[in-house]
Design an enzyme around this catalytic site. Structure first.
Site, PDB file in Angstrom:
ATOM      1  N   GLU A 197       0.826  -1.215   0.000  1.00  0.00           N
ATOM      2  CA  GLU A 197       0.000   0.000   0.000  1.00  0.00           C
ATOM      3  C   GLU A 197       0.852   1.255   0.000  1.00  0.00           C
ATOM      4  O   GLU A 197       2.076   1.190   0.174  1.00  0.00           O
ATOM      5  CB  GLU A 197      -0.894   0.013   1.259  1.00  0.00           C
ATOM      6  CG  GLU A 197      -0.070   0.040   2.552  1.00  0.00           C
ATOM      7  CD  GLU A 197      -0.911   0.084   3.829  1.00  0.00           C
ATOM      8  OE1 GLU A 197      -2.020  -0.449   3.860  1.00  0.00           O
ATOM      9  OE2 GLU A 197      -0.403   0.682   4.816  1.00  0.00           O
ATOM     10  N   HIS A 244       0.182   5.750   1.040  1.00  0.00           N
ATOM     11  CA  HIS A 244      -0.733   6.750   1.596  1.00  0.00           C
ATOM     12  C   HIS A 244       0.022   8.028   1.888  1.00  0.00           C
ATOM     13  O   HIS A 244       1.266   8.045   1.858  1.00  0.00           O
ATOM     14  CB  HIS A 244      -1.417   6.211   2.863  1.00  0.00           C
ATOM     15  CG  HIS A 244      -0.539   5.322   3.694  1.00  0.00           C
ATOM     16  ND1 HIS A 244       0.590   5.790   4.323  1.00  0.00           N
ATOM     17  CD2 HIS A 244      -0.589   3.985   3.957  1.00  0.00           C
ATOM     18  CE1 HIS A 244       1.180   4.783   4.960  1.00  0.00           C
ATOM     19  NE2 HIS A 244       0.501   3.664   4.745  1.00  0.00           N
ATOM     20  N   HIS A 272       5.170   6.444   8.016  1.00  0.00           N
ATOM     21  CA  HIS A 272       5.406   5.473   9.085  1.00  0.00           C
ATOM     22  C   HIS A 272       6.841   5.620   9.581  1.00  0.00           C
ATOM     23  O   HIS A 272       7.770   5.754   8.783  1.00  0.00           O
ATOM     24  CB  HIS A 272       5.306   4.029   8.571  1.00  0.00           C
ATOM     25  CG  HIS A 272       3.942   3.593   8.163  1.00  0.00           C
ATOM     26  ND1 HIS A 272       2.820   3.757   8.932  1.00  0.00           N
ATOM     27  CD2 HIS A 272       3.522   2.946   7.056  1.00  0.00           C
ATOM     28  CE1 HIS A 272       1.788   3.234   8.319  1.00  0.00           C
ATOM     29  NE2 HIS A 272       2.174   2.732   7.173  1.00  0.00           N
ATOM     30  N   HIS A 283       4.906   0.320   0.098  1.00  0.00           N
ATOM     31  CA  HIS A 283       5.635  -0.415   1.136  1.00  0.00           C
ATOM     32  C   HIS A 283       4.926  -1.715   1.472  1.00  0.00           C
ATOM     33  O   HIS A 283       3.698  -1.826   1.346  1.00  0.00           O
ATOM     34  CB  HIS A 283       5.829   0.439   2.395  1.00  0.00           C
ATOM     35  CG  HIS A 283       4.567   0.977   2.984  1.00  0.00           C
ATOM     36  ND1 HIS A 283       3.885   2.047   2.434  1.00  0.00           N
ATOM     37  CD2 HIS A 283       3.847   0.602   4.078  1.00  0.00           C
ATOM     38  CE1 HIS A 283       2.810   2.300   3.167  1.00  0.00           C
ATOM     39  NE2 HIS A 283       2.749   1.435   4.166  1.00  0.00           N
ATOM     40  N   CYS A 334       5.233   0.691  15.171  1.00  0.00           N
ATOM     41  CA  CYS A 334       4.959   1.600  14.056  1.00  0.00           C
ATOM     42  C   CYS A 334       4.289   2.852  14.599  1.00  0.00           C
ATOM     43  O   CYS A 334       3.210   2.790  15.194  1.00  0.00           O
ATOM     44  CB  CYS A 334       4.068   0.916  13.024  1.00  0.00           C
ATOM     45  SG  CYS A 334       3.651   2.002  11.637  1.00  0.00           S
TER      46      CYS A 334
HETATM   47 MN    MN Z   1       1.061   1.647   5.576  1.00  0.00          MN
END
Ligand code: MN
Length: 147
Positions: free
Chosen positions: A61, A63, A67, A101, A115
């Protein structure tokens, strides 16, 4: 909130539920989620612990939110952008905005990581056919990714 939450054993914490990684889907495998710090008005961030069983993987994914990851158990590999990296305990992984990632527990051991994310975040996007083709242009990435 309790000031101290005890680590029980084996990356489980007292009173912290072990949740599904995501609500539903077949785009991930053998991964659990624990929210260690839920954030709030005075801390706009959430700290989660994810654990991937041997052979499992997170969603491929990207976004807008970023992270900041710290590996605290086992080892594996991750895709960040168009590169595959081996990762092991105490390694740090930074996933920039809008960057593909995926994490995989590629060895015979689980892959566990903290995370850190913004509390307010956009919905992850999964690759369409065009993006998959683009990712697969790099042979090492083509071999690595799980859809
Ligand atoms: Mn992610």
């Amino acid at each position: 909130m309790t000031s101290v939450i005890r680590h029980l054993d084996d990356f489980r914490w007292d009173g912290v539920p072990v949740l599904n990684y995501k609500e539903e889907g077949t785009h991930f495998k053998a991964i659990s989620r624990q929210v260690l710090f839920a954030g709030g008005p005075k801390l706009g961030a959430e700290l989660r612990y994810f654990e991937i069983e041997p052979g499992g993987h997170s969603t491929l994914e990207r976004h807008d939110h970023i992270h900041s990851v710290m590996i605290i158990r086992g080892a594996g590999h991750c895709l960040v952008g168009d590169a595959i990296h081996p990762i092991a305990i105490n390694d740090l992984v930074y996933v920039p905005t809008m960057t593909w990632h995926q994490f995989r527990a590629t060895g015979g051991q689980p892959l566990g990581f903290l995370c850190l994310v913004n509390l307010e975040r956009d919905r992850p996007e999964r690759p369409d056919e065009k993006a998959v083709a683009h990712l697969r242009a790099v042979p090492q990435v083509a071999e690595f990714i799980r859809l």
